[in-house]
Design a protein around this motif. Structure first.
Motif, PDB file in Angstrom:
ATOM      1  N   THR A  11       0.835  -1.198   0.000  1.00 28.57           N
ATOM      2  CA  THR A  11       0.000   0.000   0.000  1.00 28.57           C
ATOM      3  C   THR A  11       0.872   1.251   0.000  1.00 28.57           C
ATOM      4  N   ALA A  12       1.920   1.261   0.824  1.00 29.74           N
ATOM      5  CA  ALA A  12       2.830   2.418   0.882  1.00 29.74           C
ATOM      6  C   ALA A  12       3.529   2.610  -0.460  1.00 29.74           C
ATOM      7  N   VAL A  13       3.984   1.509  -1.074  1.00 31.70           N
ATOM      8  CA  VAL A  13       4.656   1.593  -2.373  1.00 31.70           C
ATOM      9  C   VAL A  13       3.703   2.154  -3.415  1.00 31.70           C
ATOM     10  N   LEU A  14       2.484   1.622  -3.479  1.00 34.35           N
ATOM     11  CA  LEU A  14       1.518   2.061  -4.483  1.00 34.35           C
ATOM     12  C   LEU A  14       1.117   3.521  -4.268  1.00 34.35           C
ATOM     13  N   THR A  16       2.892   5.903  -2.760  1.00 34.18           N
ATOM     14  CA  THR A  16       4.037   6.767  -3.073  1.00 34.18           C
ATOM     15  C   THR A  16       4.240   6.830  -4.583  1.00 34.18           C
ATOM     16  N   LEU A  17       4.117   5.698  -5.246  1.00 33.04           N
ATOM     17  CA  LEU A  17       4.248   5.664  -6.696  1.00 33.04           C
ATOM     18  C   LEU A  17       3.151   6.502  -7.356  1.00 33.04           C
ATOM     19  N   GLY A  18       1.976   6.520  -6.763  1.00 27.11           N
ATOM     20  CA  GLY A  18       0.863   7.310  -7.287  1.00 27.11           C
ATOM     21  C   GLY A  18       1.123   8.801  -7.253  1.00 27.11           C
ATOM     22  N   ARG A  19       2.033   9.247  -6.404  1.00 26.31           N
ATOM     23  CA  ARG A  19       2.377  10.679  -6.342  1.00 26.31           C
ATOM     24  C   ARG A  19       3.445  11.065  -7.368  1.00 26.31           C
ATOM     25  N   CYS A  20       4.062  10.078  -7.988  1.00 19.42           N
ATOM     26  CA  CYS A  20       5.113  10.344  -8.987  1.00 19.42           C
ATOM     27  C   CYS A  20       4.480  10.685 -10.324  1.00 19.42           C
ATOM     28  N   ARG A  21       4.981  11.725 -10.945  1.00 13.83           N
ATOM     29  CA  ARG A  21       4.459  12.131 -12.258  1.00 13.83           C
ATOM     30  C   ARG A  21       5.241  11.505 -13.403  1.00 13.83           C
ATOM     31  N   GLU A  22       6.428  11.018 -13.124  1.00 18.48           N
ATOM     32  CA  GLU A  22       7.282  10.395 -14.136  1.00 18.48           C
ATOM     33  C   GLU A  22       7.682   9.002 -13.654  1.00 18.48           C
ATOM     34  N   PHE A  23       8.193   8.195 -14.562  1.00 17.68           N
ATOM     35  CA  PHE A  23       8.677   6.870 -14.202  1.00 17.68           C
ATOM     36  C   PHE A  23       9.844   6.999 -13.225  1.00 17.68           C
ATOM     37  N   VAL A  24       9.903   6.096 -12.245  1.00 22.62           N
ATOM     38  CA  VAL A  24      10.983   6.092 -11.268  1.00 22.62           C
ATOM     39  C   VAL A  24      11.522   4.678 -11.120  1.00 22.62           C
ATOM     40  N   SER A  25      12.771   4.591 -10.707  1.00 21.64           N
ATOM     41  CA  SER A  25      13.388   3.295 -10.443  1.00 21.64           C
ATOM     42  C   SER A  25      12.974   2.817  -9.056  1.00 21.64           C
ATOM     43  N   ALA A  26      13.227   1.555  -8.775  1.00 20.10           N
ATOM     44  CA  ALA A  26      12.944   1.015  -7.442  1.00 20.10           C
ATOM     45  C   ALA A  26      13.764   1.753  -6.389  1.00 20.10           C
ATOM     46  N   GLN A  27      15.005   2.095  -6.728  1.00 18.30           N
ATOM     47  CA  GLN A  27      15.856   2.814  -5.774  1.00 18.30           C
ATOM     48  C   GLN A  27      15.308   4.210  -5.487  1.00 18.30           C
ATOM     49  N   GLU A  28      14.847   4.900  -6.531  1.00 20.20           N
ATOM     50  CA  GLU A  28      14.267   6.236  -6.335  1.00 20.20           C
ATOM     51  C   GLU A  28      13.002   6.142  -5.487  1.00 20.20           C
ATOM     52  N   LEU A  29      12.190   5.133  -5.759  1.00 22.30           N
ATOM     53  CA  LEU A  29      10.970   4.932  -4.991  1.00 22.30           C
ATOM     54  C   LEU A  29      11.309   4.631  -3.526  1.00 22.30           C
ATOM     55  N   HIS A  30      12.322   3.807  -3.300  1.00 22.76           N
ATOM     56  CA  HIS A  30      12.760   3.491  -1.943  1.00 22.76           C
ATOM     57  C   HIS A  30      13.201   4.767  -1.214  1.00 22.76           C
ATOM     58  N   ALA A  31      13.929   5.629  -1.902  1.00 25.43           N
ATOM     59  CA  ALA A  31      14.376   6.892  -1.295  1.00 25.43           C
ATOM     60  C   ALA A  31      13.175   7.780  -0.951  1.00 25.43           C
ATOM     61  N   ALA A  39       9.504   2.630   6.719  1.00 21.41           N
ATOM     62  CA  ALA A  39      10.608   1.692   6.969  1.00 21.41           C
ATOM     63  C   ALA A  39      10.589   0.528   5.984  1.00 21.41           C
ATOM     64  N   VAL A  40      10.063   0.730   4.785  1.00 23.78           N
ATOM     65  CA  VAL A  40      10.014  -0.323   3.773  1.00 23.78           C
ATOM     66  C   VAL A  40      11.412  -0.500   3.193  1.00 23.78           C
ATOM     67  N   GLY A  41      11.934  -1.726   3.249  1.00 25.75           N
ATOM     68  CA  GLY A  41      13.266  -2.014   2.733  1.00 25.75           C
ATOM     69  C   GLY A  41      13.293  -2.097   1.215  1.00 25.75           C
ATOM     70  N   LEU A  42      14.476  -1.954   0.641  1.00 22.35           N
ATOM     71  CA  LEU A  42      14.629  -1.983  -0.810  1.00 22.35           C
ATOM     72  C   LEU A  42      14.177  -3.319  -1.401  1.00 22.35           C
ATOM     73  N   THR A  43      14.501  -4.429  -0.760  1.00 21.37           N
ATOM     74  CA  THR A  43      14.071  -5.739  -1.258  1.00 21.37           C
ATOM     75  C   THR A  43      12.548  -5.827  -1.276  1.00 21.37           C
ATOM     76  N   THR A  44      11.916  -5.278  -0.261  1.00 23.50           N
ATOM     77  CA  THR A  44      10.453  -5.275  -0.201  1.00 23.50           C
ATOM     78  C   THR A  44       9.878  -4.403  -1.304  1.00 23.50           C
ATOM     79  N   VAL A  45      10.536  -3.294  -1.609  1.00 21.48           N
ATOM     80  CA  VAL A  45      10.085  -2.428  -2.706  1.00 21.48           C
ATOM     81  C   VAL A  45      10.113  -3.216  -4.019  1.00 21.48           C
ATOM     82  N   TYR A  46      11.220  -3.933  -4.283  1.00 22.05           N
ATOM     83  CA  TYR A  46      11.313  -4.738  -5.504  1.00 22.05           C
ATOM     84  C   TYR A  46      10.198  -5.781  -5.553  1.00 22.05           C
ATOM     85  N   ARG A  47       9.973  -6.486  -4.434  1.00 18.51           N
ATOM     86  CA  ARG A  47       8.923  -7.515  -4.403  1.00 18.51           C
ATOM     87  C   ARG A  47       7.546  -6.903  -4.630  1.00 18.51           C
TER      88      ARG A  47
END
Length: 149
Positions: A11-14, A16-31, A39-47
């Protein structure tokens, strides 16, 4: 989140991604998530991104290095984008012709359940503007509108 198990991390990933206007990488999303105090980890973001992709909730493109970039899909329909190779700006395109072509191809070849990936890249109008150009030195009225996107 139709088709995908709802977890606080997804839910947090979706969201946060919904607030992005352009494509972002998993690392950018994690940041971005970390910046929001999540406190979502990078591996969890990828999953989470893989699960959201399988569920059709995100659009995925690859940049020039092959890295996957993500954007929340605003509708249930498959979309195609033009991506600027210089700044990364993305713009959805009317994909009816592509979808019709894919359907005809399936019919003429006898293939069913056809899936496709189409990546279109170019250089957007603001990036084509000569260095140092200003609205009074050669930019068109559309350039100003495009720069705000």
């Amino acid at each position: 989140m139709g088709g995908v198990r709802r977890t606080p991390q997804r839910t947090a990933v979706l969201e946060t991604l919904g607030r992005c206007r352009e494509f972002v990488s998993a690392q950018e999303l994690h940041a971005l998530l970390a910046g929001d105090g999540s406190a979502v980890g990078l591996t969890t973001v990828y999953r989470a991104l893989r699960a959201l992709d399988r569920a059709g909730l995100v659009d995925v493109v690859r940049d020039e290095t092959g890295e996957r970039l993500y954007l929340r899909r605003p509708t249930d329909e498959h979309r195609h984008y033009l991506i600027c190779r210089r700044c990364g700006r993305s713009q959805p395109v009317d994909a009816r012709d592509v979808e019709a072509w894919a359907e005809r191809l399936g019919e003429t070849t006898g293939f069913a359940e056809l899936e496709h990936t189409l990546e279109l890249s170019g250089v957007c109008r603001p990036c084509r503007r000569p260095t140092g150009a200003t609205p009074t030195t050669g930019a068109t009225p559309n350039d100003a509108a495009d720069a705000g996107r």
